[in-house]
Design a protein around this motif. Structure first.
Motif, PDB file in Angstrom:
ATOM      1  N   GLU A   1       0.771  -1.086  -0.241  1.00  0.00           N
ATOM      2  CA  GLU A   1      -0.034   0.072   0.071  1.00  0.00           C
ATOM      3  C   GLU A   1       0.914   1.322  -0.046  1.00  0.00           C
ATOM      4  OE1 GLU A   1      -0.728  -2.569   1.779  1.00  0.00           O
ATOM      5  OE2 GLU A   1      -2.755  -3.206   1.726  1.00  0.00           O
ATOM      6  N   VAL A   2       1.787   1.285   0.716  1.00  0.00           N
ATOM      7  CA  VAL A   2       2.858   2.414   0.882  1.00  0.00           C
ATOM      8  C   VAL A   2       3.425   2.441  -0.615  1.00  0.00           C
ATOM      9  CG1 VAL A   2       4.752   3.159   1.855  1.00  0.00           C
ATOM     10  CG2 VAL A   2       3.159   2.214   3.356  1.00  0.00           C
ATOM     11  N   ARG A   3       3.722   1.546  -1.042  1.00  0.00           N
ATOM     12  CA  ARG A   3       4.381   1.533  -2.525  1.00  0.00           C
ATOM     13  C   ARG A   3       3.504   2.257  -3.523  1.00  0.00           C
ATOM     14  NH1 ARG A   3       6.195  -3.168  -2.563  1.00  0.00           N
ATOM     15  NH2 ARG A   3       8.203  -2.709  -2.023  1.00  0.00           N
ATOM     16  N   GLU A   4       2.365   2.017  -3.299  1.00  0.00           N
ATOM     17  CA  GLU A   4       1.244   2.717  -4.247  1.00  0.00           C
ATOM     18  C   GLU A   4       1.173   4.021  -4.049  1.00  0.00           C
ATOM     19  OE1 GLU A   4      -0.267   1.749  -7.017  1.00  0.00           O
ATOM     20  OE2 GLU A   4       0.980  -0.116  -6.738  1.00  0.00           O
ATOM     21  N   VAL A   5       1.202   4.391  -2.640  1.00  0.00           N
ATOM     22  CA  VAL A   5       1.179   6.031  -2.140  1.00  0.00           C
ATOM     23  C   VAL A   5       2.179   6.678  -2.777  1.00  0.00           C
ATOM     24  CG1 VAL A   5       1.008   7.377  -0.327  1.00  0.00           C
ATOM     25  CG2 VAL A   5      -0.368   5.386  -0.529  1.00  0.00           C
ATOM     26  N   VAL A   6       3.531   6.168  -2.637  1.00  0.00           N
ATOM     27  CA  VAL A   6       4.835   6.628  -2.940  1.00  0.00           C
ATOM     28  C   VAL A   6       4.787   6.747  -4.581  1.00  0.00           C
ATOM     29  CG1 VAL A   6       7.281   6.373  -3.573  1.00  0.00           C
ATOM     30  CG2 VAL A   6       6.205   5.972  -1.275  1.00  0.00           C
ATOM     31  N   LYS A   7       4.032   5.852  -5.349  1.00  0.00           N
ATOM     32  CA  LYS A   7       4.010   5.739  -6.750  1.00  0.00           C
ATOM     33  C   LYS A   7       3.156   7.166  -7.143  1.00  0.00           C
ATOM     34  CE  LYS A   7       2.532   2.956 -10.653  1.00  0.00           C
ATOM     35  NZ  LYS A   7       1.950   4.219 -11.613  1.00  0.00           N
ATOM     36  N   THR A   8       1.917   7.290  -6.523  1.00  0.00           N
ATOM     37  CA  THR A   8       1.065   8.257  -6.798  1.00  0.00           C
ATOM     38  C   THR A   8       1.846   9.773  -6.286  1.00  0.00           C
ATOM     39  OG1 THR A   8      -0.735   7.209  -5.984  1.00  0.00           O
ATOM     40  CG2 THR A   8      -1.078   9.453  -6.128  1.00  0.00           C
ATOM     41  N   LEU A   9       2.772   9.907  -5.383  1.00  0.00           N
ATOM     42  CA  LEU A   9       3.238  11.060  -5.095  1.00  0.00           C
ATOM     43  C   LEU A   9       4.220  11.220  -6.273  1.00  0.00           C
ATOM     44  CD1 LEU A   9       4.059  13.188  -3.095  1.00  0.00           C
ATOM     45  CD2 LEU A   9       5.907  11.740  -2.084  1.00  0.00           C
ATOM     46  N   LYS A  10       4.881  10.259  -7.169  1.00  0.00           N
ATOM     47  CA  LYS A  10       5.765  10.359  -8.249  1.00  0.00           C
ATOM     48  C   LYS A  10       4.972  10.875  -9.194  1.00  0.00           C
ATOM     49  CE  LYS A  10       9.183   7.109  -6.616  1.00  0.00           C
ATOM     50  NZ  LYS A  10       9.844   5.762  -6.992  1.00  0.00           N
TER      51      LYS A  10
END
Length: 83
Positions: A15-24
């Motif tokens: 889930e955190v990886r997806e949030v970081v992807k969205t931040l990018k």
């Protein structure tokens, strides 16, 4: 309400990886929501902050957080500063 990024065994890395992807890769509004979620994750769990920060750092959060600090709204900048 956003789903929790923390489970019984610590942060939920997928889930955190997806949030970081969205931040990018998200639009400005999405990036700001992602920064808010990451900021809350790190601020809400001070005992695990060091470990959680390492995980988020390894996912490549620094560059997009700095970009949001430079180009975001004041709220986005505030959340990015907390990461």
């Amino acid at each position: 309400m956003a789903p929790s990024l923390v489970g019984a065994d610590g942060i939920k890395t997928d889930e955190v990886r997806e949030v970081v992807k969205t931040l990018k890769d998200g639009n400005l509004e999405e990036k700001e929501r992602a920064a808010k979620a990451l900021d809350r994750l790190l601020q809400a769990h001070p005992v695990q902050r060091k470990d959680n920060s390492k995980v988020v750092y390894k996912m490549g959060v620094v560059e997009p957080a700095v970009a949001l600090l430079k180009n975001g709204t004041s709220n986005g900048q505030m959340f990015a500063a907390g990461i």
